[in-house]
Design an enzyme around this catalytic site. Structure first.
Site, mmCIF file in Angstrom:
data_model
loop_
_atom_site.group_PDB
_atom_site.id
_atom_site.type_symbol
_atom_site.label_atom_id
_atom_site.label_comp_id
_atom_site.label_asym_id
_atom_site.label_seq_id
_atom_site.Cartn_x
_atom_site.Cartn_y
_atom_site.Cartn_z
ATOM 1 C CD GLU A 37 -2.824 1.222 2.372
ATOM 2 O OE1 GLU A 37 -2.851 0.291 3.196
ATOM 3 O OE2 GLU A 37 -3.581 2.209 2.421
ATOM 4 N NE ARG A 263 2.972 -8.660 10.378
ATOM 5 C CZ ARG A 263 2.927 -7.529 9.635
ATOM 6 N NH1 ARG A 263 3.859 -6.621 9.747
ATOM 7 N NH2 ARG A 263 1.938 -7.316 8.810
ATOM 8 C CE LYS A 273 3.396 0.072 4.681
ATOM 9 N NZ LYS A 273 2.299 -0.025 3.713
HETATM 10 P P1 ATP Z 1 2.134 -2.374 8.330
HETATM 11 O O1 ATP Z 1 1.404 -3.452 9.064
HETATM 12 O O2 ATP Z 1 3.468 -2.028 8.912
HETATM 13 O O3 ATP Z 1 1.310 -1.157 8.043
HETATM 14 P P2 ATP Z 1 1.470 -3.626 5.875
HETATM 15 O O4 ATP Z 1 1.555 -5.072 5.959
HETATM 16 O O5 ATP Z 1 0.116 -3.065 5.983
HETATM 17 O O6 ATP Z 1 2.493 -3.002 6.923
HETATM 18 P P3 ATP Z 1 1.731 -3.361 3.063
HETATM 19 O O7 ATP Z 1 2.194 -2.225 2.263
HETATM 20 O O8 ATP Z 1 0.320 -3.747 2.960
HETATM 21 O O9 ATP Z 1 2.121 -3.044 4.568
HETATM 22 O O10 ATP Z 1 2.653 -4.615 2.820
HETATM 23 C C1 ATP Z 1 2.953 -5.121 1.542
HETATM 24 C C2 ATP Z 1 3.313 -6.568 1.667
HETATM 25 O O11 ATP Z 1 4.414 -6.741 2.546
HETATM 26 C C3 ATP Z 1 2.161 -7.373 2.232
HETATM 27 O O12 ATP Z 1 1.993 -8.514 1.418
HETATM 28 C C4 ATP Z 1 2.608 -7.735 3.604
HETATM 29 O O13 ATP Z 1 2.130 -9.001 3.960
HETATM 30 C C5 ATP Z 1 4.126 -7.725 3.499
HETATM 31 N N1 ATP Z 1 4.723 -7.384 4.782
HETATM 32 C C6 ATP Z 1 4.522 -6.262 5.498
HETATM 33 N N2 ATP Z 1 5.206 -6.301 6.655
HETATM 34 C C7 ATP Z 1 5.868 -7.480 6.675
HETATM 35 C C8 ATP Z 1 6.751 -8.121 7.613
HETATM 36 N N3 ATP Z 1 7.083 -7.549 8.760
HETATM 37 N N4 ATP Z 1 7.238 -9.345 7.294
HETATM 38 C C9 ATP Z 1 6.902 -9.918 6.127
HETATM 39 N N5 ATP Z 1 6.090 -9.377 5.214
HETATM 40 C C10 ATP Z 1 5.563 -8.174 5.473
HETATM 41 MG MG MG Z 2 -1.312 -4.088 4.388
#
Ligand code: ATP
Ligand code: MG
Length: 567
Positions: A37, A263, A273
């Protein structure tokens, strides 16, 4: 040093892909996607997902899409879109022409929604957000049907079209799936598919005044693109039945398979984030690329290499178990990579002046120094030696403790690539008593590499020649958080209170050898005996600024070795 073997933890998703290829599921294709995102910068956790998705595509001759999951107009922007692309490229991956945006599918998603309404599988609910929440039930109690659940198809269609046309205020109506308010899985209790949000989107402007939810847009985006393996993190496991429901009810053609993995969490740092944004906005750090942050921009500025990050991701593997990985393990991979390719140089972080009394004033000798003992093809360079040099303050003790073998009154040390010197006098500030300067003599018979260089002393220290050395600022970094894991374990705790007040130390009076004069921004070096350092973009103003990437001490390898030898 212990070098970890590849993929110690295994990769169960790779196993699934192999089995699917053998069974012919998905027609022998592998199509993955990385779906960020664009509401923030990427961090090391995203790197794990990038390596996994792009890595599988690469290994199995498939393709990996880069898709911006941009369904939330209020938090997303082009700035993030561009930064994310740069970060994925920097990590070493390429989506070729497969760059997609969920916002490109808004029209299609809308058509699917009308189809759901027509099938009696979705309805417009005019309850308030509070009412919807109250009727959702709990883990132990079923929910209650909304009074709007029985709206006629015709009325639903009319309402939904008016929602699209912008005829309603935010929050006045939502589109919900009609599934089962008594489902034990709360995600299936008539989840919301569309919300009215009268806000401009960075790509679609004000064309749309209602936006699809993640649970609706994500599975359909996957299906539209023909994704075979939709890889996401564990918190979406309970959403999988909804994912499958949306794909099936919309009849979107292909049938992507959602697979969840744990994760990545790292000790001593923040990864969400929201928290990263808070640190940036509250100016607790200098920006998204502050070298203390685990953002890819921050790690890059710090001097981490994409190779090291990829090797780390490969090593930790892909599992279903949530765990917190030691930051020391990531550092280990950085050190391992830089050891192979970072040129060695001499730099003195806390200088102490040394005058060599019996060395001819005005004489300059050019001495050969090895650029990289791990890679002799890197050759040698010459470093100037003169009567006045700087050594590290730490390398001298007026009263040496038992295990201290470096310089002390009456003692000898070797200056690396140069001569053996002996400390004959200590000059102190008469007021403070602080050591200001050492007077030494050198033994001209002991030049390194010379015929009589074989005389041994207990220690060799680094130095720079005062006349030719360059001024530099060196920034040392320590972990961002004082207490490990706190931010992951107690998510809502005030993590700001847990910030390490000593995470950044600036040393502004450092001296580095003259070969670094034109060192380009981003280039990485080993400062002999100290650690790995990288030229910071702030050097553009003329004065060299270095970031410490990692120290030389490898806490992780040491712990592994102790485990193996049972100590
Ligand atoms: P946050 O929870 O920090 O806001 P998010 O998961 O919402 O992060 P996205 O931009 O949606 O952020 O993430 C893009 C991709 O990266 C998704 O497929 C998510 O599963 C993966 N991702 C995000 N954080 C991690 C992590 N700590 N370990 C592995 N994969 C991750
Ligand atoms: Mg997300």
């Amino acid at each position: 040093m212990t070098t970890p073997s590849s993929s110690q933890a295994g990769n169960f998703i790779r196993d699934i892909v192999v089995a699917d290829l053998e069974s012919g599921r998905h027609g022998g294709r592998v199509v993955t996607r990385f779906p960020p995102e664009p509401n923030g910068y990427l961090h090391i956790g995203h790197a794990k997902s990038i390596c996994l998705n792009f890595g599988l595509a690469r290994e199995f001759r498939g393709v990996c899409h880069l898709r911006f999951d941009d369904t939330n107009p209020t938090t997303e922007s082009l700035e993030y879109v561009e930064a994310i692309q740069a970060d994925v490229r920097w990590l070493g991956f390429d989506w070729a022409d497969r760059l997609f945006y969920a916002s490109d599918y808004f029209e299609q998603l809308y058509d699917y929604a009308e189809r759901l309404i027509t099938k009696g599988k979705a309805y417009v609910d005019s309850s308030s957000a509070d009412e919807i929440r109250e009727c959702r039930g709990t883990l132990t109690e079923p929910g209650k049907n909304s009074p709007f659940r029985t709206r006629s198809t015709q009325e639903n269609l009319e309402m939904f079209r008016r929602m699209r046309a912008g005829g309603f205020e935010d929050g006045s109506h939502v589109l919900r799936a009609k599934i089962d308010m008594a489902s034990p899985n709360i995600n299936l209790r008539d989840p919301i598919l569309y919300r009215i949000r009268r806000a401009a989107h960075y790509r679609t402007g004000t064309t749309w005044l209602m936006y699809p939810t993640y649970d609706y847009a994500h599975p359909l985006s996957d299906a539209i693109e023909g994704i075979t393996h939709s890889i996401c993190t564990l918190e979406f496991e309970d959403h999988r039945p909804l994912y499958d429901w949306v794909v099936e009810q919309c009849g979107a053609g292909s049938r992507p398979q959602q697979v969840e993995f744990a994760r990545l969490n790292l000790t001593d740092t923040v990864m969400s984030k929201r928290k990263l944004l808070e640190l940036v906005e509250r100016k607790q750090v200098s920006g998204w690329d502050d070298p203390r942050l685990p953002t890819l921009k921050g790690l890059r500025r710090r001097g981490y290499t994409p190779e090291a990050i990829r090797a780390f991701c490969d090593h930790i593997g892909v599992t279903k178990r949530d765990a917190v990985v030691e930051s020391a393990l990531l550092e280990h991979f950085v050190r391992d990579d830089l050891n192979k390719r970072a040129p060695r140089v001499m730099a003195v972080l806390r200088p102490l002046k040394v005058v060599i009394d019996n060395y001819p004033a005005g004489q300059v000798e050019q001495l050969d120094a090895v650029n990289n003992p791990e890679d002799l093809s890197a050759g040698t360079r010459s470093v100037p030696f003169t009567r006045v040099v700087y050594i590290e303050r730490d390398d001298f003790r007026e009263v040496p403790p038992k295990e201290f073998f470096r310089l002390a009154p009456g003692r000898e040390v070797r200056l690396r690539y140069a001569y053996i010197i002996k400390c004959v006098d200590v000059v102190k500030d008469p007021q403070s008593g602080e050591v200001q300067e050492l007077r030494c003599t050198y033994d001209p018979e002991t030049r390194s590499g010379g015929a009589q260089a074989a005389r041994k002393v207990k220690s060799t220290i680094h130095w720079v020649s005062a006349a030719q050395a360059l001024d530099a600022e060196v920034r040392l970094y320590e972990p961002l958080l004082v207490e490990s894991e706190a931010s992951h374990v107690q998510d809502e705790q005030d993590f700001i209170a847990n910030l390490n007040p000593h995470s950044l130390e600036r040393l502004s009076a450092c001296r580095v050898e003259p070969s670094l004069e034109k060192a380009p921004v981003g280039s990485r070096y080993q400062f002999e005996r100290i650690g790995y350092f990288c030229v910071d973009p702030d050097s553009a103003s003329g004065r060299l600024v270095f970031n410490r990437t990692v120290s030389l001490r490898d806490a992780w390898a040491k712990a592994e070795k102790a485990k193996q030898t049972g100590r």
